[in-house]
Write a protein that holds these residues in place. Structure first.
Motif, mmCIF file in Angstrom:
data_model
loop_
_atom_site.group_PDB
_atom_site.id
_atom_site.type_symbol
_atom_site.label_atom_id
_atom_site.label_comp_id
_atom_site.label_asym_id
_atom_site.label_seq_id
_atom_site.Cartn_x
_atom_site.Cartn_y
_atom_site.Cartn_z
ATOM 1 N N GLN A 129 84.316 89.672 34.601
ATOM 2 C CA GLN A 129 85.594 89.593 33.890
ATOM 3 C C GLN A 129 86.620 88.699 34.575
ATOM 4 N N ALA A 132 87.861 84.668 34.059
ATOM 5 C CA ALA A 132 88.235 84.098 32.764
ATOM 6 C C ALA A 132 89.306 83.024 32.928
ATOM 7 N N ARG A 135 88.119 79.514 33.475
ATOM 8 C CA ARG A 135 87.399 78.812 32.401
ATOM 9 C C ARG A 135 88.298 77.820 31.675
#
Lengths: 222, 222
Positions: A129, A132, A135
């Motif tokens: 998680q 992110a 990204r």
């Protein structure tokens, strides 16, 4: 997954108490490490009763997991500089700062050394998680045509931050400005070798690449 | 650094005894981990007197360091396939096999969790030494003109194996065939995006790159 019960603020504790408990955990992880930390110490450091802690977190692993999940979000670098090169440089330099912070070092070491199966299990999920935010620069680079549309963004992100984790948790090599500079420039050279500065043996015109259909790749390095 | 006293075979132990002691340490690191392992257990498992161990290694840290330094050399992948792409694929797949071996897992965890300053210190030095075999494919690629001559080989090597260390020691994500495939192909896409398979928005001729002065870059992937 129920966000409100397993992440962020558990019901029943005021924001102030929760923040003090989290701060106490962070201090104790830095000073003593996960194995030595006791819930009694956390309660004492936060100025709450131990029973208050146990009502919210049944185990040390659950409490530490909550702290690790919520602890660093505010410090994550979130560059948006308009180009992949500038974003990667800003991302690496922000991550280097973050990974030099004693709290981050303690968090990484906690994840590396915790042999509590419950904590390890939840940290595996965390690993999926908590990247992110990294990204986004690559997804914008794809949208701008700086990277192929089928780029494996997850693996790019993992390639970028794994050297930081490996230095902190395994090799013990320094996380310093030189490392940050080399990581960013090597990653960027990989992402697109600067054709203007080198030509392979036998190439008649090493500059041809800059006139090819490669599209815009802003560079501001070396 | 004196190689004969600090690495390889200490004087005074026969090859057979030294090999049995090393094998016992590897088994105990896998079964119990560094913290729990005692020199008494090593001596018993290897069938030697504890005093024999202490004559060669003053501390557990020294013994474990010797085992880690000499333990995996024979299993390192040493591809020489004639191209950067083929070498990286072979290197990653060999490293993935190596990093799935319980002994390697135990070695990485030992390096991650050992809080013995003596062991940590010597492992920092080890981290600088034990990646030499991974430099060769990149040095050959530079010689062939597949990478720029000023490539930071040390950082390339670190980028390639850090995801393995990070998965094993920190995130707990699996080191499996899918990971190996994604790591190799993302690393190779980074090393040279396949222009023939994508064109940035607005590029008139995405295939121009293949006719540019980029030089030979053999590809055999996807």
């Amino acid at each position: 997954m129920s966000e409100t019960t397993h992440r962020g603020r558990p019901r029943g504790l005021s924001d102030r108490v929760r923040q003090e408990v989290h701060a106490a955990v962070r201090r104790l992880l830095v000073d003593e490490g996960y194995a030595a930390m006791r819930l009694e110490d956390v309660a004492a450091a936060a100025g709450v009763h131990k029973s208050t802690l146990y009502r919210q977190w049944a185990t040390k692993a659950q409490l530490v997991r909550d702290v690790l999940v919520t602890g660093e979000l505010e410090h994550y670098p979130r560059p948006d500089e308009g180009s992949l090169a500038a974003d990667v440089e800003a991302l690496v330099s922000g991550l280097t700062r973050l990974f030099r912070d004693p709290t981050t070092v303690a968090f990484v070491r906690t994840r590396a050394t915790a042999d509590d199966p419950e904590l390890r299990g939840s940290l595996h999920e965390l690993a999926r998680q908590d990247t992110a935010f990294m990204r986004l620069p690559f997804e914008r680079a794809i949208a701008r045509g700086e990277l192929p549309p089928d780029t494996d963004v997850g693996m790019l992100v993992e390639l970028l931050f794994s050297p930081l984790l490996a230095r902190l948790a395994v090799t013990g090599l320094p996380v310093d400005d030189e490392f940050s500079r080399r990581l960013a420039s090597t990653f960027l050279v990989l992402a697109a070798p600067p054709a203007a500065t080198w030509a392979p043996p036998g190439a008649a015109d090493g500059d041809a690449l800059s006139r090819s259909g490669r599209g815009p790749r802003p560079r501001a390095r070396r």
